[in-house]
Scaffold this active site. Structure first.
Site, mmCIF file in Angstrom:
data_model
loop_
_atom_site.group_PDB
_atom_site.id
_atom_site.type_symbol
_atom_site.label_atom_id
_atom_site.label_comp_id
_atom_site.label_asym_id
_atom_site.label_seq_id
_atom_site.Cartn_x
_atom_site.Cartn_y
_atom_site.Cartn_z
ATOM 1 N N VAL A 49 28.599 61.918 52.630
ATOM 2 C CA VAL A 49 28.742 62.321 51.422
ATOM 3 C C VAL A 49 28.099 61.465 50.304
ATOM 4 O O VAL A 49 28.259 59.450 51.096
ATOM 5 C CB VAL A 49 30.005 61.788 50.892
ATOM 6 C CG1 VAL A 49 30.405 63.031 49.643
ATOM 7 C CG2 VAL A 49 31.125 62.919 52.083
ATOM 8 N N TYR A 73 35.271 51.029 62.206
ATOM 9 C CA TYR A 73 35.502 52.601 61.362
ATOM 10 C C TYR A 73 36.324 53.855 62.118
ATOM 11 O O TYR A 73 36.901 54.150 61.582
ATOM 12 C CB TYR A 73 33.951 53.297 61.326
ATOM 13 C CG TYR A 73 34.238 54.099 59.951
ATOM 14 C CD1 TYR A 73 34.925 53.305 58.669
ATOM 15 C CD2 TYR A 73 33.896 55.605 59.846
ATOM 16 C CE1 TYR A 73 34.751 54.903 57.088
ATOM 17 C CE2 TYR A 73 34.266 55.869 58.839
ATOM 18 C CZ TYR A 73 34.569 55.665 57.817
ATOM 19 O OH TYR A 73 34.183 56.739 56.280
ATOM 20 N N SER A 84 37.864 60.802 57.961
ATOM 21 C CA SER A 84 36.427 60.898 58.009
ATOM 22 C C SER A 84 36.216 62.368 59.372
ATOM 23 O O SER A 84 36.795 62.475 60.170
ATOM 24 C CB SER A 84 35.396 59.312 58.392
ATOM 25 O OG SER A 84 34.122 59.861 58.653
ATOM 26 N N ASP A 105 44.831 45.177 45.886
ATOM 27 C CA ASP A 105 44.314 44.749 47.358
ATOM 28 C C ASP A 105 45.205 46.124 48.389
ATOM 29 O O ASP A 105 46.229 45.592 47.715
ATOM 30 C CB ASP A 105 43.771 43.760 47.544
ATOM 31 C CG ASP A 105 42.661 43.488 49.353
ATOM 32 O OD1 ASP A 105 43.584 44.808 49.960
ATOM 33 O OD2 ASP A 105 42.154 43.304 49.056
ATOM 34 N N VAL A 106 44.447 46.987 48.776
ATOM 35 C CA VAL A 106 45.889 47.828 49.442
ATOM 36 C C VAL A 106 46.461 47.396 51.139
ATOM 37 O O VAL A 106 46.727 47.347 51.749
ATOM 38 C CB VAL A 106 45.196 49.313 49.936
ATOM 39 C CG1 VAL A 106 45.110 50.057 48.842
ATOM 40 C CG2 VAL A 106 43.488 49.331 50.820
ATOM 41 N N ILE A 149 34.676 58.680 46.125
ATOM 42 C CA ILE A 149 34.940 60.269 46.549
ATOM 43 C C ILE A 149 36.259 59.895 45.709
ATOM 44 O O ILE A 149 37.178 60.752 45.034
ATOM 45 C CB ILE A 149 35.221 60.690 48.218
ATOM 46 C CG1 ILE A 149 34.511 60.595 48.792
ATOM 47 C CG2 ILE A 149 36.826 61.266 48.348
ATOM 48 C CD1 ILE A 149 34.077 61.048 49.789
ATOM 49 N N LYS A 178 40.287 55.428 61.800
ATOM 50 C CA LYS A 178 39.789 56.745 60.957
ATOM 51 C C LYS A 178 40.706 57.795 61.529
ATOM 52 O O LYS A 178 41.116 58.213 61.719
ATOM 53 C CB LYS A 178 38.530 57.671 60.407
ATOM 54 C CG LYS A 178 37.486 56.413 59.043
ATOM 55 C CD LYS A 178 38.716 56.851 57.977
ATOM 56 C CE LYS A 178 37.949 56.114 56.744
ATOM 57 N NZ LYS A 178 38.631 56.702 55.806
ATOM 58 N N ASP A 187 42.648 49.710 42.431
ATOM 59 C CA ASP A 187 41.083 49.658 43.522
ATOM 60 C C ASP A 187 41.426 48.454 43.214
ATOM 61 O O ASP A 187 42.268 47.778 42.022
ATOM 62 C CB ASP A 187 39.682 50.370 42.589
ATOM 63 C CG ASP A 187 38.939 50.457 43.294
ATOM 64 O OD1 ASP A 187 38.369 51.523 43.709
ATOM 65 O OD2 ASP A 187 38.312 49.270 43.747
HETATM 66 P P1 NAD Z 1 33.313 54.080 47.740
HETATM 67 O O1 NAD Z 1 32.505 52.880 48.306
HETATM 68 O O2 NAD Z 1 32.012 54.345 46.728
HETATM 69 O O3 NAD Z 1 34.755 53.552 47.317
HETATM 70 C C1 NAD Z 1 35.802 52.908 47.902
HETATM 71 C C2 NAD Z 1 36.656 52.308 46.855
HETATM 72 O O4 NAD Z 1 38.032 52.096 47.563
HETATM 73 C C3 NAD Z 1 35.841 51.130 46.259
HETATM 74 O O5 NAD Z 1 36.193 51.485 44.427
HETATM 75 C C4 NAD Z 1 36.512 49.680 46.353
HETATM 76 O O6 NAD Z 1 36.205 49.510 45.663
HETATM 77 C C5 NAD Z 1 37.649 50.562 46.933
HETATM 78 N N1 NAD Z 1 38.237 49.309 47.976
HETATM 79 C C6 NAD Z 1 37.379 49.214 49.134
HETATM 80 N N2 NAD Z 1 38.119 48.596 49.832
HETATM 81 C C7 NAD Z 1 39.892 48.219 48.963
HETATM 82 C C8 NAD Z 1 40.674 47.589 48.591
HETATM 83 N N3 NAD Z 1 41.134 46.526 50.118
HETATM 84 N N4 NAD Z 1 42.100 47.808 48.350
HETATM 85 C C9 NAD Z 1 41.968 47.911 46.799
HETATM 86 N N5 NAD Z 1 40.579 49.389 46.778
HETATM 87 C C10 NAD Z 1 39.337 48.903 47.595
HETATM 88 O O7 NAD Z 1 33.215 55.106 49.290
HETATM 89 P P2 NAD Z 1 33.527 56.410 49.329
HETATM 90 O O8 NAD Z 1 32.260 56.856 49.779
HETATM 91 O O9 NAD Z 1 33.723 56.972 48.022
HETATM 92 O O10 NAD Z 1 34.647 56.372 50.221
HETATM 93 C C11 NAD Z 1 35.500 56.888 50.031
HETATM 94 C C12 NAD Z 1 36.745 57.145 51.224
HETATM 95 O O11 NAD Z 1 35.704 58.264 51.835
HETATM 96 C C13 NAD Z 1 36.978 55.676 51.917
HETATM 97 O O12 NAD Z 1 37.822 55.826 52.864
HETATM 98 C C14 NAD Z 1 35.364 56.355 53.149
HETATM 99 O O13 NAD Z 1 36.113 55.877 54.372
HETATM 100 C C15 NAD Z 1 36.088 57.400 53.275
HETATM 101 N N6 NAD Z 1 34.805 58.948 54.140
HETATM 102 C C16 NAD Z 1 33.097 58.478 52.889
HETATM 103 C C17 NAD Z 1 32.359 59.102 54.058
HETATM 104 C C18 NAD Z 1 30.804 58.861 52.618
HETATM 105 O O14 NAD Z 1 29.974 60.073 53.264
HETATM 106 N N7 NAD Z 1 30.733 58.392 51.672
HETATM 107 C C19 NAD Z 1 32.494 60.193 54.326
HETATM 108 C C20 NAD Z 1 33.876 60.008 55.228
HETATM 109 C C21 NAD Z 1 34.822 59.546 54.478
#
Ligand code: NAD
Length: 250
Positions: free
Chosen positions: A184, A151, A138, A59-60, A17, A155, A36
């Protein structure tokens, strides 16, 4: 070109995302700093986006990392008008099998992370005179999901954090909103599906929960983030926009 000359920091910008959002923002005229912890994917993403993007590894959960990455991003972009907090993880585990360390890991990335990044970016966002923050929360922050206690807590906390700081930052002309996606298809969800013994059955179970009978796409979420970061949402703050194929009615 809805974001012409806007300067935006996107955490989690190397994948899923966050990356889809960065692509969309660049297509709309923004300059983007991708933050990231995954250095390899980060470099790849920045290469793909070209001159409109720069990459900062952090790292966040580390205040020190984030402070220095935000300073580099603000210097590179020449200011900051927007922040998208997309970095996040999920751990799919029944409560009785969940360890305290796993709980802490999820809470620290998904909830402390946005807090730390918002704090570090705040002086630059204030200086913008019309900034936006969008937190990727989320559907699991609005409705409980089985085997997802950490989780859901992270959220749910992020949704309320969004609303609370929207109040605190309104006087600084900073709008703060959240999006609450349903499922997603991204690497995060691929990893979750792979944990199920019968991946296809799990897939069917997930899509049966929404009215459209499909997963969302990262591009659809990026469109919502664009709306909340752009001029069309100028009267919107403190909202949590559901983006879930109608799961909340189901
Ligand atoms: P993803 O794993 O594709 O991307 C997440 C990114 O966050 C990765 O590049 C990872 O390296 C980075 N990351 C993780 N921990 C980190 C840290 N400590 N410091 C810096 N970077 C870090 O996942 P996504 O599905 O794109 O998720 C993005 C956001 O959307 C997340 O917050 C997730 O909870 C939220 N979300 C996702 C979905 C879904 O279904 N995919 C649904 C609802 C919410």
């Amino acid at each position: 070109m809805r974001l012409r000359d806007r300067k935006v920091l996107v955490t989690g910008g190397a994948s899923g995302i966050g990356l889809a959002t960065a692509r969309r923002f660049v297509a709309e005229g923004a300059r983007v700093a991708l933050l990231d912890r995954d250095a390899g994917r980060l470099a790849e993403a920045a290469r793909e986006l070209g001159d409109s993007a720069c990459a900062v590894r952090a790292d966040v959960t580390s205040e020190e990392d984030v402070r220095s990455a935000v300073a580099t991003a603000v210097a590179g972009l020449g200011g900051l008008d927007g922040l998208v907090n997309a970095a996040g993880i999920s751990i799919w585990r029944s409560f009785d099998a969940l360890t305290h360390a796993e709980w802490r890991q999820v809470l620290s990335i998904n909830l402390d992370g946005p807090f730390i990044v918002c704090m570090a970016a705040l002086p630059a966002l204030k200086a913008s005179g019309g900034a936006t923050i969008v937190n990727i929360a989320s559907g699991a922050g609005l409705q409980p999901r089985q085997n997802f206690s950490a989780y859901c807590a992270s959220k749910g906390g992020l949704v309320m954090f969004t609303k609370a700081i929207a109040m605190d930052l309104a006087a600084d002309k900073i709008r703060v909103n959240a999006v609450c996606p349903g499922i997603v298809m991204t690497p995060l969800v691929e990893r979750n599906l792979a944990l199920h013994e019968d991946r296809d059955a799990a897939f069917e179970r997930y899509i049966s929960r929404n009215l459209m009978k499909r997963f969302g796409t990262a591009e659809e979420v990026a469109d919502a983030v664009l709306y909340l970061s752009g001029p069309e949402s100028s009267f919107v703050t403190g909202s949590a926009l559901s983006l879930d194929g109608g799961s909340v009615f189901h």
